[in-house]
Design an enzyme around this catalytic site. Structure first.
Site, mmCIF file in Angstrom:
data_model
loop_
_atom_site.group_PDB
_atom_site.id
_atom_site.type_symbol
_atom_site.label_atom_id
_atom_site.label_comp_id
_atom_site.label_asym_id
_atom_site.label_seq_id
_atom_site.Cartn_x
_atom_site.Cartn_y
_atom_site.Cartn_z
ATOM 1 C CG ASP A 50 -1.980 -0.972 1.268
ATOM 2 O OD1 ASP A 50 -2.102 -1.740 0.293
ATOM 3 O OD2 ASP A 50 -2.729 -1.010 2.259
ATOM 4 C CG HIS A 83 2.673 -8.742 0.976
ATOM 5 N ND1 HIS A 83 2.089 -9.875 1.513
ATOM 6 C CD2 HIS A 83 2.536 -7.775 1.919
ATOM 7 C CE1 HIS A 83 1.608 -9.597 2.718
ATOM 8 N NE2 HIS A 83 1.874 -8.322 2.987
ATOM 9 C CB SER A 116 11.327 4.078 4.018
ATOM 10 O OG SER A 116 12.212 4.778 3.179
#
Length: 297
Positions: A96, A153, A259
């Site tokens: 995300d 992921h 980050s």
């Protein structure tokens, strides 16, 4: 530093150069890992409110469910909160966040921001042999804001081949620094993971920043090499019982505080990015990001 910056922006950028970034990050890291009871709960509650974090999608939903700020920040999502696209002809968003830049690696250079490029060789630790498979390929840079889910992921199925720890600075990573700090992603501390896929090589670079307490991977835990300027490398078997393999959508790492993830793809791996993907696009883990060029495999 751009002449178009406001006075306040110029002050912020100057402060980035002079403040003790590593010392501040170590202090924040200790506080984020500390179990402080009601104070931890209060700080988490304030953070949730300040950034409008949707805790309904988290597996643990209350501030009091987390004994440290780190555990809150790396919170797990409940099952079904993100659907991983299962089309073997695509790659999915690994996090995300929001796309900072994406595009072609031209003459060994990646775009950081208008007027700023950086080299794939320096990004991956300075070794030309490591960078060679990505020359002429594509790249993606996705920024994770404080409100985002901070586990990373896999965008496609892969086998881990090498991990590289590259020491460096800890500049803040945001649009302002990207537009004003040369070689930002290639000068900050980072962990590079090199993977083999059926389409070629993939690198995922987890870039540190100010107050990023640490970077973890699922196979090695928290990456904490001795302080210094040495680059550390770990090799992994490509096959056999000890090979470390991932399916599309599997977790591969996480940020304790957030980050940026920079991904580089071998030439002819990606045919095109999604039409709605570009700088500023909000990304959602698991959704389609790009089409694979199966004609080249």
């Amino acid at each position: 530093m751009s002449s178009k910056n406001s006075l306040s922006d110029k002050i912020k950028i100057t402060f980035q150069y002079i403040m003790p970034k590593h010392a501040i990050s170590r202090l924040v890291g200790k506080l984020a890992a500390a179990k402080m009871g009601w104070l931890t709960t209060k700080l988490i509650s304030m953070f949730i409110k300040a950034y409008g974090i949707n805790m309904n999608e988290a597996k643990l939903k209350k501030a009091s469910d987390f004994d440290t700020f780190n555990n809150f920040f790396t919170r797990e999502l409940e099952e079904g909160a993100r659907i991983i696209d299962n089309d073997e002809n695509t790659i999915c968003y690994p996090v995300d966040g929001a796309i900072s830049q994406q595009g072609d690696i031209i003459d060994g250079q990646l775009i950081q921001a208008k007027g700023f490029n950086y080299s794939v060789t320096s990004l991956l630790g300075g070794d030309e042999k490591t960078a060679a498979p990505f020359q002429g390929g594509k790249f993606s840079c996705i920024y994770l804001a404080p409100k985002d889910y901070h586990r990373i992921h896999m965008p496609m199925a892969a086998t881990l081949r090498e991990m590289i720890y590259v020491p460096g600075e800890l500049f803040s990573v945001n649009p302002l620094t990207a537009q004003n700090v040369p070689d930002l992603f290639a000068r900050n501390e980072r962990v590079v993971a090199i993977f083999d896929t059926e389409m070629g090589e993939l690198a995922m670079v987890l870039v540190g920043a100010t107050i990023v307490a640490s970077i973890e991977t699922t196979w090695a835990g928290t990456i904490t090499p001795p302080a210094g300027k040495d680059i550390f490398r770990w090799q992994y078997p490509k096959d056999g019982a000890d090979a470390i393999t991932f399916e599309k959508g599997d977790e591969m790492g996480r940020f304790k505080l957030g980050s940026t993830v920079v991904s580089t793809f071998a030439p002819n791996m990606i045919s095109e990015f999604a039409t709605d993907a570009g700088p500023g696009t909000v990304t959602r883990l698991g959704e389609i990001y790009a089409a694979l060029d199966k004609s080249a495999s």
